[in-house]
Design an enzyme around this catalytic site. Structure first.
Site, short mmCIF file in Angstrom:
data_model
loop_
_atom_site.label_atom_id
_atom_site.label_comp_id
_atom_site.label_asym_id
_atom_site.label_seq_id
_atom_site.Cartn_x
_atom_site.Cartn_y
_atom_site.Cartn_z
N ARG A 1 0.85 -1.19 0.00
CA ARG A 1 0.00 0.00 0.00
C ARG A 1 0.89 1.25 0.00
NH1 ARG A 1 -3.14 -2.91 -1.64
NH2 ARG A 1 -5.19 -3.53 -0.85
N GLU B 1 -3.72 7.59 -5.90
CA GLU B 1 -3.68 7.02 -7.24
C GLU B 1 -4.92 7.41 -8.02
OE1 GLU B 1 -1.26 3.02 -5.74
OE2 GLU B 1 -3.40 2.90 -6.22
N HIS C 1 0.26 0.41 -10.12
CA HIS C 1 -0.59 -0.51 -9.36
C HIS C 1 -1.05 -1.68 -10.24
CE1 HIS C 1 -3.28 -0.57 -5.55
NE2 HIS C 1 -3.09 -1.81 -5.98
#
Length: 303
Positions: free
Chosen positions: A222, A251, A270
């Site tokens: 994370r 993000e 990601h």
């Protein structure tokens, strides 16, 4: 049963089929939903699937037909679990679907930092090999993993899988929960812990100052585990040799981001969880969760 997914694009941008869920009942896919569209889109649907959209108490209270919320990921902090419980709404998630994928991506990042395949390919493509006086050329020093130490913070399914891969490369494993000092003196440190209120931005200036000089930091967990300004400072000063991150705190990033543009920081958007096979697994498990709910079961139930 009528159901929708509010933000299905990341799971299925068009290369997969929603058929496993469509077989169960009426289903519609929205690629993306803005906050002010969610209540209207849920409408009289009995069930929803959600990836990143926030399902608040207000949304739940404005959707009286809602009986099922399927989270298309392991984490479910974006759903008001207490409100769902109070309104008798089942909430399911998809646990441990991406262990192998995230472990693989962790080593993709490590290997890019140690073997510089992308950098060397770029040099070849721009013509440097044509110009070389030798059979090879130097575009940066490579690093051998055999004999190096890997500190793992977060030793769950993914952490353990990363450890097994590292051992195959001849690395020595240090686990934070067992030997903090050994981890802080490791050549590589990789994060695989969940984000909590207690560990938010724990990788800060103070933490980094205790790491071995020239260490390399990897994060596929994370983004908010790291204070990004402090990490940027450590990369610029040379305290850390490099970092490779698949996640950041916000993000997509907000300009200007302190880590984007640093030559010793690799960033991927990601994607560690995103192999086609893994996304198919998400769809299949979501369908199983919905079918179980309709049959009175509790497969992967949170509420």
């Amino acid at each position: 049963m009528k159901s929708i997914i509010l933000d299905g694009y990341s799971i299925n941008p068009g290369d997969l089929s929603w058929a496993p869920i469509e077989k169960i009942g009426d289903f519609y896919n929205y690629d993306r939903s803005e906050d002010d569209q969610i209540i209207t889109r849920i409408g009289d649907n009995d069930g929803i699937f959600v990836s990143q959209c926030e399902i608040t108490r207000e949304i739940i209270e404005h959707c009286p037909n809602l009986k099922f919320i399927g989270v298309t990921a392991t984490g479910y902090n974006h759903v008001d679990i207490q409100a769902a419980k109070e309104h008798g709404i089942a909430v399911c998630h998809v646990p441990a679907y991406s262990t192998e994928a995230v472990a693989q991506h962790t080593f993709a990042l490590i290997l890019e930092l140690t073997n510089l395949a992308g950098r060397y390919n770029a040099a070849v493509q721009r013509g440097r090999w044509y110009e070389s006086k030798d059979f090879t050329f130097d575009e940066g020093a490579l690093t051998l993993l055999d004999g190096k130490t890997l500190g793992i913070i977060g030793y769950g399914n993914i952490g353990k899988r990363v450890a097994r891969i590292a051992e195959a490369f001849g690395m020595k494993i240090n686990v934070y929960s067992r030997d903090r000092e050994a981890v802080m003196n490791s050549d590589f440190i990789t994060l695989h812990c969940p984000l909590t209120s207690e560990n938010e931005e724990f990788v800060d200036r103070n933490f980094i100052s205790q790491l071995k000089d020239g260490a390399i930091l990897i994060n596929t967990a994370r983004g908010a585990l790291i204070n990004e300004e402090d990490l940027a400072a450590a990369l610029k000063s040379g305290k850390l040799a490099a970092a490779a991150l698949d996640v950041i705190a916000i993000e997509p990033p907000v300009k200007p981001h302190p880590l984007i543009g640093l030559p010793n920081c690799i960033l991927t958007p990601h994607i560690a969880w995103m192999p086609r096979e893994t996304r198919q697994r998400v769809i299949d498990i979501c369908a199983d969760n919905l079918q179980s709910f309709l049959e009175g079961g509790k497969l992967n139930r949170i509420v």
